[in-house]
Scaffold this motif. Structure first.
Motif, PDB file in Angstrom:
ATOM      1  N   VAL A  12       1.404   1.312  -9.709  1.00 57.92           N
ATOM      2  CA  VAL A  12       2.537   1.200  -8.801  1.00 57.92           C
ATOM      3  C   VAL A  12       3.813   1.289  -9.616  1.00 57.92           C
ATOM      4  N   SER A  13       4.703   2.121  -9.180  1.00 61.67           N
ATOM      5  CA  SER A  13       5.978   2.296  -9.862  1.00 61.67           C
ATOM      6  C   SER A  13       6.776   0.999  -9.865  1.00 61.67           C
ATOM      7  N   ASN A  21       2.616  -2.193  -0.250  1.00 58.34           N
ATOM      8  CA  ASN A  21       2.373  -1.539   1.031  1.00 58.34           C
ATOM      9  C   ASN A  21       3.313  -0.379   1.299  1.00 58.34           C
ATOM     10  N   SER A  22       4.377  -0.306   0.580  1.00 57.90           N
ATOM     11  CA  SER A  22       5.362   0.737   0.814  1.00 57.90           C
ATOM     12  C   SER A  22       5.911   1.184  -0.533  1.00 57.90           C
ATOM     13  N   CYS A  23       5.076   1.897  -1.272  1.00 60.11           N
ATOM     14  CA  CYS A  23       5.494   2.214  -2.624  1.00 60.11           C
ATOM     15  C   CYS A  23       5.014   3.593  -3.070  1.00 60.11           C
ATOM     16  N   VAL A  24       5.384   3.888  -4.255  1.00 59.04           N
ATOM     17  CA  VAL A  24       5.001   5.130  -4.905  1.00 59.04           C
ATOM     18  C   VAL A  24       4.092   4.787  -6.067  1.00 59.04           C
ATOM     19  N   GLU A  25       3.039   5.549  -6.235  1.00 55.84           N
ATOM     20  CA  GLU A  25       2.148   5.390  -7.378  1.00 55.84           C
ATOM     21  C   GLU A  25       2.379   6.541  -8.348  1.00 55.84           C
ATOM     22  N   ARG A  36       2.467   9.948  -6.018  1.00 60.20           N
ATOM     23  CA  ARG A  36       1.905  10.020  -4.667  1.00 60.20           C
ATOM     24  C   ARG A  36       2.353   8.813  -3.852  1.00 60.20           C
ATOM     25  N   ASP A  37       2.263   8.952  -2.559  1.00 64.18           N
ATOM     26  CA  ASP A  37       2.606   7.895  -1.609  1.00 64.18           C
ATOM     27  C   ASP A  37       1.384   7.001  -1.428  1.00 64.18           C
ATOM     28  N   THR A  38       1.550   5.716  -1.648  1.00 61.97           N
ATOM     29  CA  THR A  38       0.431   4.789  -1.531  1.00 61.97           C
ATOM     30  C   THR A  38      -0.167   4.779  -0.132  1.00 61.97           C
ATOM     31  N   LYS A  39       0.674   4.911   0.890  1.00 63.54           N
ATOM     32  CA  LYS A  39       0.184   4.851   2.267  1.00 63.54           C
ATOM     33  C   LYS A  39      -0.462   6.148   2.733  1.00 63.54           C
ATOM     34  N   ASN A  40      -0.280   7.233   1.983  1.00 62.99           N
ATOM     35  CA  ASN A  40      -0.832   8.521   2.402  1.00 62.99           C
ATOM     36  C   ASN A  40      -1.341   9.287   1.192  1.00 62.99           C
ATOM     37  N   ARG A  41      -2.285   8.717   0.487  1.00 65.18           N
ATOM     38  CA  ARG A  41      -2.822   9.327  -0.738  1.00 65.18           C
ATOM     39  C   ARG A  41      -3.461  10.686  -0.481  1.00 65.18           C
ATOM     40  N   ALA A  42      -4.028  10.865   0.695  1.00 60.97           N
ATOM     41  CA  ALA A  42      -4.697  12.125   1.015  1.00 60.97           C
ATOM     42  C   ALA A  42      -3.718  13.285   1.150  1.00 60.97           C
ATOM     43  N   ALA A  43      -2.437  12.993   1.265  1.00 60.73           N
ATOM     44  CA  ALA A  43      -1.427  14.047   1.410  1.00 60.73           C
ATOM     45  C   ALA A  43      -1.203  14.819   0.110  1.00 60.73           C
TER      46      ALA A  43
END
Length: 62
Positions: A12-13, A21-25, A36-43
């Motif tokens: 987590v950045s 819950n609302s972050c960037v990895e 990547r977006d933690t809430k939408n890794r599949a994107a």
């Protein structure tokens, strides 16, 4: 010889303020920095070369 990054390489950045819950990895692959977006890794991920990544960090620090 380089090794392929694994899922455990993501972190987590620190700019996310500790909010998992609302972050960037982020992960470093050796040649790129992936984000990547933690809430939408599949994107998928965004990949940046070191020059671009460092410019981004400088801009965040103001």
């Amino acid at each position: 010889m380089s090794t392929k990054p694994t899922a455990s390489d993501w972190f987590v950045s620190s700019y996310s303020g500790g909010n998992n819950n609302s972050c960037v990895e982020v992960r470093f692959t050796g040649q790129t920095t992936e984000v990547r977006d933690t809430k939408n890794r599949a994107a998928g991920t965004l990949a940046f070369g070191s020059h671009r990544w460092n410019a981004f960090l400088r801009a965040l620090r103001g």
